[in-house]
Design a protein around this motif. Structure first.
Motif, PDB file in Angstrom:
ATOM      1  N   ALA A 186      28.503  34.513  22.959  1.00 46.09           N
ATOM      2  CA  ALA A 186      27.671  34.183  24.129  1.00 46.09           C
ATOM      3  C   ALA A 186      27.968  35.130  25.280  1.00 46.09           C
ATOM      4  O   ALA A 186      27.111  35.378  26.132  1.00 46.09           O
ATOM      5  N   GLY A 187      29.183  35.669  25.316  1.00 48.21           N
ATOM      6  CA  GLY A 187      29.559  36.621  26.349  1.00 48.21           C
ATOM      7  C   GLY A 187      30.033  35.969  27.637  1.00 48.21           C
ATOM      8  O   GLY A 187      30.237  34.756  27.714  1.00 48.21           O
ATOM      9  N   ILE A 188      30.184  36.793  28.670  1.00 49.00           N
ATOM     10  CA  ILE A 188      30.630  36.316  29.981  1.00 49.00           C
ATOM     11  C   ILE A 188      29.460  35.666  30.703  1.00 49.00           C
ATOM     12  O   ILE A 188      28.377  36.243  30.814  1.00 49.00           O
ATOM     13  N   ASP A 189      29.672  34.452  31.167  1.00 53.08           N
ATOM     14  CA  ASP A 189      28.663  33.747  31.963  1.00 53.08           C
ATOM     15  C   ASP A 189      28.673  34.367  33.364  1.00 53.08           C
ATOM     16  O   ASP A 189      29.572  34.101  34.164  1.00 53.08           O
ATOM     17  N   LEU A 190      27.678  35.190  33.669  1.00 55.07           N
ATOM     18  CA  LEU A 190      27.683  35.931  34.930  1.00 55.07           C
ATOM     19  C   LEU A 190      27.454  35.032  36.135  1.00 55.07           C
ATOM     20  O   LEU A 190      27.957  35.320  37.226  1.00 55.07           O
ATOM     21  N   VAL A 191      26.698  33.957  35.966  1.00 57.76           N
ATOM     22  CA  VAL A 191      26.480  33.034  37.082  1.00 57.76           C
ATOM     23  C   VAL A 191      27.808  32.405  37.491  1.00 57.76           C
ATOM     24  O   VAL A 191      28.165  32.374  38.674  1.00 57.76           O
ATOM     25  N   ARG A 192      28.546  31.942  36.496  1.00 59.97           N
ATOM     26  CA  ARG A 192      29.844  31.319  36.770  1.00 59.97           C
ATOM     27  C   ARG A 192      30.844  32.346  37.291  1.00 59.97           C
ATOM     28  O   ARG A 192      31.593  32.084  38.236  1.00 59.97           O
ATOM     29  N   TYR A 193      30.846  33.535  36.697  1.00 60.33           N
ATOM     30  CA  TYR A 193      31.775  34.597  37.109  1.00 60.33           C
ATOM     31  C   TYR A 193      31.521  34.989  38.567  1.00 60.33           C
ATOM     32  O   TYR A 193      32.466  35.100  39.368  1.00 60.33           O
ATOM     33  N   ASN A 194      30.257  35.192  38.935  1.00 56.99           N
ATOM     34  CA  ASN A 194      29.941  35.666  40.283  1.00 56.99           C
ATOM     35  C   ASN A 194      30.194  34.619  41.354  1.00 56.99           C
ATOM     36  O   ASN A 194      30.332  34.949  42.536  1.00 56.99           O
ATOM     37  N   LYS A 195      30.251  33.345  40.957  1.00 56.80           N
ATOM     38  CA  LYS A 195      30.612  32.297  41.907  1.00 56.80           C
ATOM     39  C   LYS A 195      32.102  32.334  42.224  1.00 56.80           C
ATOM     40  O   LYS A 195      32.525  31.939  43.314  1.00 56.80           O
ATOM     41  N   ALA A 196      32.885  32.806  41.264  1.00 61.47           N
ATOM     42  CA  ALA A 196      34.340  32.796  41.429  1.00 61.47           C
ATOM     43  C   ALA A 196      34.899  34.116  41.945  1.00 61.47           C
ATOM     44  O   ALA A 196      35.944  34.131  42.606  1.00 61.47           O
ATOM     45  N   TYR A 197      34.199  35.219  41.655  1.00 64.00           N
ATOM     46  CA  TYR A 197      34.757  36.538  41.989  1.00 64.00           C
ATOM     47  C   TYR A 197      33.697  37.421  42.628  1.00 64.00           C
ATOM     48  O   TYR A 197      32.503  37.238  42.435  1.00 64.00           O
ATOM     49  N   SER A 198      34.174  38.405  43.382  1.00 60.97           N
ATOM     50  CA  SER A 198      33.267  39.378  43.985  1.00 60.97           C
ATOM     51  C   SER A 198      33.952  40.753  43.948  1.00 60.97           C
ATOM     52  O   SER A 198      35.189  40.819  43.898  1.00 60.97           O
ATOM     53  N   PRO A 199      33.161  41.831  43.969  1.00 59.74           N
ATOM     54  CA  PRO A 199      31.703  41.869  44.031  1.00 59.74           C
ATOM     55  C   PRO A 199      31.067  41.373  42.730  1.00 59.74           C
ATOM     56  O   PRO A 199      31.776  41.172  41.744  1.00 59.74           O
ATOM     57  N   PRO A 200      29.742  41.178  42.709  1.00 58.39           N
ATOM     58  CA  PRO A 200      29.077  40.695  41.498  1.00 58.39           C
ATOM     59  C   PRO A 200      29.391  41.577  40.290  1.00 58.39           C
ATOM     60  O   PRO A 200      29.493  42.799  40.397  1.00 58.39           O
ATOM     61  N   PHE A 201      29.530  40.935  39.144  1.00 52.70           N
ATOM     62  CA  PHE A 201      29.924  41.618  37.904  1.00 52.70           C
ATOM     63  C   PHE A 201      29.026  42.813  37.609  1.00 52.70           C
ATOM     64  O   PHE A 201      29.512  43.916  37.333  1.00 52.70           O
ATOM     65  N   GLU A 202      27.706  42.612  37.669  1.00 55.41           N
ATOM     66  CA  GLU A 202      26.771  43.657  37.266  1.00 55.41           C
ATOM     67  C   GLU A 202      26.800  44.855  38.215  1.00 55.41           C
ATOM     68  O   GLU A 202      26.480  45.987  37.809  1.00 55.41           O
ATOM     69  N   LYS A 203      27.219  44.650  39.474  1.00 56.18           N
ATOM     70  CA  LYS A 203      27.334  45.767  40.419  1.00 56.18           C
ATOM     71  C   LYS A 203      28.693  46.456  40.292  1.00 56.18           C
ATOM     72  O   LYS A 203      28.784  47.684  40.321  1.00 56.18           O
ATOM     73  N   HIS A 204      29.728  45.648  40.178  1.00 56.95           N
ATOM     74  CA  HIS A 204      31.085  46.200  40.085  1.00 56.95           C
ATOM     75  C   HIS A 204      31.237  47.095  38.858  1.00 56.95           C
ATOM     76  O   HIS A 204      31.858  48.157  38.925  1.00 56.95           O
ATOM     77  N   PHE A 205      30.667  46.674  37.722  1.00 58.40           N
ATOM     78  CA  PHE A 205      30.863  47.398  36.468  1.00 58.40           C
ATOM     79  C   PHE A 205      29.589  48.114  36.001  1.00 58.40           C
ATOM     80  O   PHE A 205      29.424  48.368  34.813  1.00 58.40           O
ATOM     81  N   ALA A 206      28.707  48.447  36.924  1.00 59.86           N
ATOM     82  CA  ALA A 206      27.400  49.002  36.555  1.00 59.86           C
ATOM     83  C   ALA A 206      27.513  50.238  35.662  1.00 59.86           C
ATOM     84  O   ALA A 206      26.837  50.335  34.630  1.00 59.86           O
ATOM     85  N   ALA A 207      28.359  51.193  36.025  1.00 60.68           N
ATOM     86  CA  ALA A 207      28.468  52.433  35.248  1.00 60.68           C
ATOM     87  C   ALA A 207      29.019  52.160  33.858  1.00 60.68           C
ATOM     88  O   ALA A 207      28.520  52.702  32.854  1.00 60.68           O
ATOM     89  N   LEU A 208      30.045  51.317  33.766  1.00 61.76           N
ATOM     90  CA  LEU A 208      30.639  50.989  32.469  1.00 61.76           C
ATOM     91  C   LEU A 208      29.643  50.235  31.603  1.00 61.76           C
ATOM     92  O   LEU A 208      29.512  50.518  30.403  1.00 61.76           O
ATOM     93  N   LEU A 209      28.919  49.293  32.179  1.00 59.23           N
ATOM     94  CA  LEU A 209      27.934  48.529  31.421  1.00 59.23           C
ATOM     95  C   LEU A 209      26.846  49.446  30.864  1.00 59.23           C
ATOM     96  O   LEU A 209      26.395  49.269  29.735  1.00 59.23           O
ATOM     97  N   SER A 210      26.456  50.427  31.641  1.00 60.87           N
ATOM     98  CA  SER A 210      25.441  51.367  31.183  1.00 60.87           C
ATOM     99  C   SER A 210      25.948  52.172  29.990  1.00 60.87           C
ATOM    100  O   SER A 210      25.215  52.358  29.000  1.00 60.87           O
ATOM    101  N   ARG A 211      27.200  52.635  30.065  1.00 61.50           N
ATOM    102  CA  ARG A 211      27.772  53.417  28.960  1.00 61.50           C
ATOM    103  C   ARG A 211      27.889  52.575  27.699  1.00 61.50           C
ATOM    104  O   ARG A 211      27.574  53.035  26.588  1.00 61.50           O
ATOM    105  N   LEU A 212      28.341  51.329  27.849  1.00 60.32           N
ATOM    106  CA  LEU A 212      28.507  50.454  26.685  1.00 60.32           C
ATOM    107  C   LEU A 212      27.166  50.122  26.050  1.00 60.32           C
ATOM    108  O   LEU A 212      27.043  50.070  24.824  1.00 60.32           O
ATOM    109  N   ALA A 213      26.154  49.903  26.886  1.00 55.94           N
ATOM    110  CA  ALA A 213      24.825  49.589  26.366  1.00 55.94           C
ATOM    111  C   ALA A 213      24.248  50.784  25.616  1.00 55.94           C
ATOM    112  O   ALA A 213      23.668  50.636  24.525  1.00 55.94           O
ATOM    113  N   GLN A 214      24.407  51.970  26.170  1.00 57.79           N
ATOM    114  CA  GLN A 214      23.892  53.176  25.524  1.00 57.79           C
ATOM    115  C   GLN A 214      24.587  53.438  24.194  1.00 57.79           C
ATOM    116  O   GLN A 214      23.985  53.971  23.258  1.00 57.79           O
TER     117      GLN A 214
END
Length: 246
Positions: A186-214
């Protein structure tokens, strides 16, 4: 296989799980497939497939260090893991975590998943009883004496048999949230993660997420970030990449 089926039905056991180990020195593709075939033939509710690890201080690890056995190669282990995922999926077992598969034919498939393990992956509190057992409540983790003598002695004296405690820092909890989340399909629940930590997951790890997706290793989404089957093979190294950016 038939003998075990008869035994479990006669004695009223409907929820039976099997743990299998792969990556054993000398384990062939054919032998591993035969193990999977027998496990599936039993129609058990749950199957776990764990990769063999060499724990320091064990006889098995000493034999490895002495050259008396040769560990399986990373390539061989990958092939065995991919076989398990594909084989179990084709025989009615849904993967819900890197090592765990639950029977999925029934509408009640969720009931066959390990509630015990899911507590660890979701950060829920739990209490461990017995020597060497661990507990986690709030932000504190503690563990009991490994020695049965010391454990019983503490209980007899009316003391908690706790050998040590640690209070997890916000960073430690964040690291665990990433690692345990990536373990599950199911992966990391981003709604729950972003409520607990900042900056938002998708912004903090944007470059890494792009590389992993590619690379076909992850599937980032608006609500969840999950690894692909290929990504699961590289779970530890991928999790380390996220942690290095914290």
């Amino acid at each position: 296989a038939l003998g075990m089926q008869t035994f479990t039905l006669q004695h009223g056991f409907e929820n039976v799980g099997l743990d299998l180990i792969f990556g054993i020195p000398g384990q062939s593709w054919e032998k591993w497939r035969a193990d999977l075939e027998q496990a599936a033939a039993l129609e058990v509710a749950h199957i776990s497939c764990y990769m063999l690890s060499f724990e320091p201080g064990t006889p098995l690890d000493r034999r490895r260090q002495e050259g008396k056995l040769r560990p399986a190669t990373a390539e061989a282990i990958s092939r065995l893991y991919e076989l398990a995922v594909a084989f179990l999926a084709s025989h009615g077992y849904a993967q819900y975590e890197v090592s765990n598969f639950a029977r999925s034919q029934e509408k009640t498939a969720q009931r066959w998943r390990s509630r015990h393990n899911q507590k660890y992956w979701s950060g829920a509190p739990y209490i461990g009883l017995g020597p060497a057992a661990h507990s986690f409540v709030g932000r504190q983790r503690c563990w009991n004496h490994r020695s049965l003598r010391r454990y019983l002695g503490a209980v007899a004296a009316g003391r908690q048999p706790v050998a040590g405690r640690e209070t997890l820092s916000p960073l430690q909890r964040q690291i665990e949230a990433i690692y345990t989340g990536l373990r599950t399909t199911a992966g990391i629940d981003l709604v729950r993660y972003n409520k607990a930590y900042s900056p938002p997951f998708e912004k903090h790890f944007a470059a890494l997420l792009s590389r992993l997706a590619q690379a076909g290793l992850a599937v980032p989404g608006p609500r969840r970030c999950a690894l692909t089957p290929r990504g699961m093979l590289l779970l530890d190294s991928i999790a380390e990449q996220f942690v290095s950016l914290l």
